[in-house]
Design a protein around this motif. Structure first.
Motif, PDB file in Angstrom:
ATOM      1  N   LEU A  98      -4.598-103.659 -56.240  1.00  0.00           N
ATOM      2  CA  LEU A  98      -4.826-105.093 -56.251  1.00  0.00           C
ATOM      3  C   LEU A  98      -3.561-105.815 -56.704  1.00  0.00           C
ATOM      4  CD1 LEU A  98      -8.359-105.135 -57.929  1.00  0.00           C
ATOM      5  CD2 LEU A  98      -7.809-105.212 -55.488  1.00  0.00           C
ATOM      6  N   ARG A  99      -3.240-106.875 -56.022  1.00  0.00           N
ATOM      7  CA  ARG A  99      -2.033-107.629 -56.340  1.00  0.00           C
ATOM      8  C   ARG A  99      -2.101-108.155 -57.777  1.00  0.00           C
ATOM      9  NH1 ARG A  99      -0.061-112.118 -52.159  1.00  0.00           N
ATOM     10  NH2 ARG A  99       0.190-110.169 -50.956  1.00  0.00           N
ATOM     11  N   GLY A 100      -1.074-107.859 -58.523  1.00  0.00           N
ATOM     12  CA  GLY A 100      -0.982-108.328 -59.896  1.00  0.00           C
ATOM     13  C   GLY A 100      -1.779-107.513 -60.893  1.00  0.00           C
ATOM     14  N   LEU A 103      -3.445-100.358 -59.629  1.00  0.00           N
ATOM     15  CA  LEU A 103      -4.475 -99.508 -59.058  1.00  0.00           C
ATOM     16  C   LEU A 103      -5.783 -99.633 -59.832  1.00  0.00           C
ATOM     17  CD1 LEU A 103      -2.395 -96.258 -58.466  1.00  0.00           C
ATOM     18  CD2 LEU A 103      -3.175 -97.867 -56.718  1.00  0.00           C
ATOM     19  N   SER A 104      -6.871 -99.620 -59.107  1.00  0.00           N
ATOM     20  CA  SER A 104      -8.190 -99.624 -59.737  1.00  0.00           C
ATOM     21  C   SER A 104      -9.185 -98.969 -58.783  1.00  0.00           C
ATOM     22  CB  SER A 104      -8.650-101.045 -60.081  1.00  0.00           C
ATOM     23  OG  SER A 104      -8.858-101.792 -58.897  1.00  0.00           O
ATOM     24  N   ILE A 105     -10.324 -98.577 -59.313  1.00  0.00           N
ATOM     25  CA  ILE A 105     -11.371 -98.004 -58.481  1.00  0.00           C
ATOM     26  C   ILE A 105     -12.320 -99.119 -58.061  1.00  0.00           C
ATOM     27  CG2 ILE A 105     -13.318 -96.414 -58.381  1.00  0.00           C
ATOM     28  CD1 ILE A 105     -11.891 -94.596 -60.288  1.00  0.00           C
ATOM     29  N   LYS A 106     -12.329 -99.396 -56.780  1.00  0.00           N
ATOM     30  CA  LYS A 106     -13.257-100.381 -56.235  1.00  0.00           C
ATOM     31  C   LYS A 106     -14.633 -99.741 -56.195  1.00  0.00           C
ATOM     32  CE  LYS A 106     -14.024-103.193 -52.083  1.00  0.00           C
ATOM     33  NZ  LYS A 106     -13.559-103.452 -50.698  1.00  0.00           N
ATOM     34  N   GLY A 150      -2.910 -91.029 -64.591  1.00  0.00           N
ATOM     35  CA  GLY A 150      -3.439 -92.274 -64.038  1.00  0.00           C
ATOM     36  C   GLY A 150      -4.039 -92.066 -62.656  1.00  0.00           C
ATOM     37  N   LEU A 151      -4.455 -93.157 -62.055  1.00  0.00           N
ATOM     38  CA  LEU A 151      -5.068 -93.081 -60.732  1.00  0.00           C
ATOM     39  C   LEU A 151      -4.048 -92.676 -59.677  1.00  0.00           C
ATOM     40  CD1 LEU A 151      -7.331 -96.276 -60.713  1.00  0.00           C
ATOM     41  CD2 LEU A 151      -8.032 -93.899 -61.047  1.00  0.00           C
ATOM     42  N   ARG A 152      -4.529 -91.967 -58.707  1.00  0.00           N
ATOM     43  CA  ARG A 152      -3.680 -91.519 -57.609  1.00  0.00           C
ATOM     44  C   ARG A 152      -3.610 -92.623 -56.555  1.00  0.00           C
ATOM     45  NH1 ARG A 152      -2.908 -85.538 -56.342  1.00  0.00           N
ATOM     46  NH2 ARG A 152      -1.246 -85.660 -54.794  1.00  0.00           N
ATOM     47  N   ASP A 153      -2.395 -93.044 -56.229  1.00  0.00           N
ATOM     48  CA  ASP A 153      -2.185 -94.104 -55.237  1.00  0.00           C
ATOM     49  C   ASP A 153      -2.343 -93.510 -53.835  1.00  0.00           C
ATOM     50  OD1 ASP A 153      -1.111 -95.975 -53.437  1.00  0.00           O
ATOM     51  OD2 ASP A 153       0.225 -96.787 -54.962  1.00  0.00           O
ATOM     52  N   PRO A 154      -3.268 -94.034 -53.014  1.00  0.00           N
ATOM     53  CA  PRO A 154      -3.442 -93.499 -51.661  1.00  0.00           C
ATOM     54  C   PRO A 154      -2.162 -93.546 -50.827  1.00  0.00           C
ATOM     55  CG  PRO A 154      -5.325 -94.847 -52.248  1.00  0.00           C
ATOM     56  CD  PRO A 154      -4.313 -95.028 -53.345  1.00  0.00           C
ATOM     57  N   SER A 155      -1.380 -94.626 -50.962  1.00  0.00           N
ATOM     58  CA  SER A 155      -0.139 -94.731 -50.191  1.00  0.00           C
ATOM     59  C   SER A 155       0.867 -93.675 -50.626  1.00  0.00           C
ATOM     60  CB  SER A 155       0.466 -96.127 -50.349  1.00  0.00           C
ATOM     61  OG  SER A 155      -0.382 -97.112 -49.792  1.00  0.00           O
ATOM     62  N   ASN A 156       1.013 -93.488 -51.933  1.00  0.00           N
ATOM     63  CA  ASN A 156       1.922 -92.462 -52.427  1.00  0.00           C
ATOM     64  C   ASN A 156       1.458 -91.068 -52.030  1.00  0.00           C
ATOM     65  OD1 ASN A 156       3.456 -94.446 -53.611  1.00  0.00           O
ATOM     66  ND2 ASN A 156       2.693 -94.113 -55.677  1.00  0.00           N
TER      67      ASN A 156
END
Length: 232
Positions: A98-100, A103-106, A150-156
């Protein structure tokens, strides 16, 4: 064609479509999935890739192939959503940036059909038991955290997968192919398109059939019927 014919018979003073480009007739690309042998080979080769191991790619890919989850969904799986006694995993959300906020879990998957509880194959349960035993984890911790925490970034994660897949000789494979592989193996096992759609979190089974089922030999009965021609 009609305008060309009309101009030839003087029904039109000229062909207004003369300079128009032709419509593309390129056939749609058929879905391609990993065969059982290819999937086994890929998973084995990833375990010999030091860079892939440092990025936790082998286990992550194994989990995606075992479940058919999207990258964001797999990255969002927490230990309290896994029941290794029952051999199930609840799909409750997906990791988003999310901008600003970062990463978070939707707390909702890509679609309403994305909320689902899946039964894990026994080999995947063994994998998860090894992971849980290797590190002390809290129930709310994600099963597949980022290499640095931390959370795993899907793009990374997509970026991590590319060199690992290329090095293994599977340059045509993307993370989407893992989902197609799950759907195709279910199809070849005689399971319904509805079952495959439920596994992948699709609302419409028709989309699962058109986009996710790999091409296989069509059992139409023609071979038996045409056998008579061999005696001519």
């Amino acid at each position: 064609g009609s305008c060309r014919l009309a101009a030839r018979h003087d029904a039109l003073d000229r062909n207004p479509t003369r300079d128009a480009g032709s419509l593309s007739t390129k056939p749609a690309k058929m879905p391609r999935a990993l065969s059982v042998a290819e999937a086994r080979q890929l998973l084995a080769l990833l375990t010999y890739d030091d860079q892939a191991l440092s990025r936790d790619v082998p286990d992550f890919v194994s989990f995606m192939i075992a479940t058919g989850l999207r990258i964001g969904e797999a990255a969002a799986v927490t230990w309290d959503s896994v029941d290794l006694d029952l051999g199930t995993v609840e799909v409750r959300g997906t990791v988003v940036r999310l901008r600003g906020q970062g990463l978070s879990i939707k707390s909702s998957p890509k679609s309403k059909a994305g909320f689902r509880t899946l039964i894990l194959p026994p080999w995947c349960c063994d994998l998860l038991r090894r992971r849980r035993a290797a590190h002390a984890r809290q129930p709310s911790d994600t099963v597949f955290a980022a290499p640095r925490g931390g959370l795993r970034d899907p793009s990374n994660t997509q970026a991590d997968l590319r060199p690992a897949l290329d090095a293994a000789g599977f340059d045509w494979v993307t993370s989407h192919v893992f989902r197609k592989t799950v759907a195709t193996l279910m199809d070849r096992a005689g399971l319904t398109a509805r079952a495959a759609a439920d596994q992948l979190g699709h609302a419409a089974p028709s989309m699962t059939q058109d986009v996710y089922f790999g091409r296989r030999a069509a059992i139409t009965g023609a071979a038996d019927a045409l056998q008579v021609l061999g005696h001519l």
